[in-house]
Write an enzyme that holds these catalytic residues in place. Structure first.
Site, short mmCIF file in Angstrom:
data_model
loop_
_atom_site.label_atom_id
_atom_site.label_comp_id
_atom_site.label_asym_id
_atom_site.label_seq_id
_atom_site.Cartn_x
_atom_site.Cartn_y
_atom_site.Cartn_z
N GLU A 179 -1.32 11.34 2.60
CA GLU A 179 -0.68 11.89 3.79
C GLU A 179 -1.11 13.30 4.21
O GLU A 179 -0.28 14.22 4.24
CB GLU A 179 0.84 11.83 3.62
CG GLU A 179 1.33 10.40 3.57
CD GLU A 179 2.84 10.24 3.65
OE1 GLU A 179 3.58 11.23 3.56
OE2 GLU A 179 3.29 9.09 3.84
N GLU B 92 1.71 2.74 2.14
CA GLU B 92 3.14 3.07 2.12
C GLU B 92 3.81 2.44 3.32
O GLU B 92 3.36 2.61 4.47
CB GLU B 92 3.40 4.58 2.14
CG GLU B 92 3.25 5.26 0.82
CD GLU B 92 3.84 6.67 0.81
OE1 GLU B 92 4.81 6.93 1.55
OE2 GLU B 92 3.30 7.52 0.07
#
Ligand code: NAG
Ligand code: NAG
Ligand code: NAG
Length: 351
Positions: free
Chosen positions: A174, A284
């Site tokens: 991320e 995710e």
């Protein structure tokens, strides 16, 4: 994105159709010692968090991490799970920026990776540096660590895992609020080159911007990342890493789902097919134990399943050391029963 944890530890952790030719899993490239993996099968599985407790979204880290319960690997593999993502804090792996891997932590981490791999003959593992493109508040090559310091981590990991073809290298979790997306793409290119030159032929997961956003990928980082190449000029085993949640602010912090994300993933699939028939993994995603998520999350995962091999698969967030009250937990209850969201949305879409 934020993944506020509930009661566990009381920590505010923030949480191709490829036409390439592949060698057999045991064949070695004459120019390098690493084992060339087989083509990715359709993948479905789960994150086992713990070594990322407590990694902050600014890339700082406190604590010593928590070992994910090893019993989860045979538990889930018996249900046809064939991939686990195992996050860790960069500071745990190399306590000194640019320094050597800590052998004590590595032994813990490797023990967990081996437990996952050995839970089935075709089980894959993503090793995930859970640092948001940062170290202690500063962005790699954008005011923070140098590319060489980041590359040092990856060349050491490459040496350790290049003979394990079912280990996928999750280059970074991320990246967000980058100063420059092109600079991030340049960092990724340098890491890819260094990993390959160290001999590893493993699959590499390349994350874009905006929290590895699946939605932003076709317009933000994707056009840059599709140009990243191996030293031979090709892009074999360079896979894109995307995340997407289903709640009102796409954070994974709410129990209710408001979208099935099918349009987001259709746009991503179109982009990947139009840009060299590339592949992505949804590493995710997740939802709470709610009727809205039973329906919408199941629809999302079914779309991912139906769009293999462009979408190679998914790992749900999250099991591991999360307790059974965490908002998107899929940690089994102590009596061995699975979470309702796991049973309703995930199991029907496992490989
Ligand atoms: C990881 O653990 C396995 C199983 O014990 C061992 O064979 C392997 O050498 C270890 N990897 C490294 C890099 O030490
Ligand atoms: C990617 O590479 C292609 C082909 O070389 C080139 O036309 C394109 O401009 C590049 N894209 C970016 C964003 O640099
Ligand atoms: C296992 O525990 C969960 C949570 O307490 C409960 O909902 C479920 O009914 C239990 N299942 C069995 C088979 O005991």
């Amino acid at each position: 994105m934020f993944k506020n944890l509930g009661s566990l530890l009381a920590l505010a952790f923030i949480g191709l159709a490829c036409v390439c030719s592949y060698a057999s899993p045991t064949q070695r490239n004459a120019a390098s010692p690493g084992v060339i993996p087989v083509p990715l099968p359709r993948l479905g599985g789960v994150n086992t968090a713990g070594y990322d407790f407590s990694a902050s979204i600014d890339g700082s880290f406190t604590g010593n991490g928590v070992d994910p319960p090893l019993g989860q690997y045979p538990h889930f593999t018996a249900q046809r799970v064939n991939i686990y993502r195992i996050p860790f804090g960069w500071q745990l792996m190399t306590p000194t920026l640019g320094g050597p891997i800590d052998p004590v932590f590595f032994a813990r981490y490797n023990n967990t990776v081996q437990a996952a791999l050995s839970s089935g003959p075709n089980v894959w593992v993503i090793i995930d540096v859970h640092n948001y493109a940062r170290w202690n508040g500063q962005i790699i090559a954008q005011g923070g660590p140098t590319n060489d310091e980041f590359i040092s981590l990856w060349t050491q990991l490459s040496e350790k895992f290049q003979n394990e073809p079912r280990v996928i290298f999750g280059i970074m979790n991320e990246p967000h609020d980058l100063i420059s997306v092109p600079t991030w793409a340049d960092t990724l290119q340098q890491v890819v080159t260094a990993i390959r030159n160290s001999g590893a032929e493993n699959y590499l997961l390349l994350p874009g911007s905006s929290w590895s956003s699946a939605e932003a990928f076709p317009t933000e980082a994707g056009p840059l990342l599709v140009n990243i190449t191996n030293p031979d000029g090709g892009n074999d085993r360079l896979i894109f890493d995307v995340h997407k949640y289903l709640d009102v602010d796409n954070s994974g912090g709410h129990a209710e789902c408001v979208t099935n994300n099918v349009q987001v993933f259709q746009n991503l699939v179109n982009f990947l097919r139009e840009n060299g028939n590339r592949q992505a993994i949804l590493s995710e995603t997740g939802g709470g134990n709610t009727e809205s998520c039973f329906t919408l999350f199941e629809q999302e995962l079914r779309f991912v399943r139906d769009n293999f091999p462009t979408l190679a698969g998914y790992t749900v967030w999250s099991a591991g050391a999360f307790d059974t009250t965490y908002v998107t937990t899929v940690t089994p209850f102590t009596n061995g029963t699975d979470q309702p969201i796991w049973i309703n949305a995930v199991v029907p879409n496992l490989p």
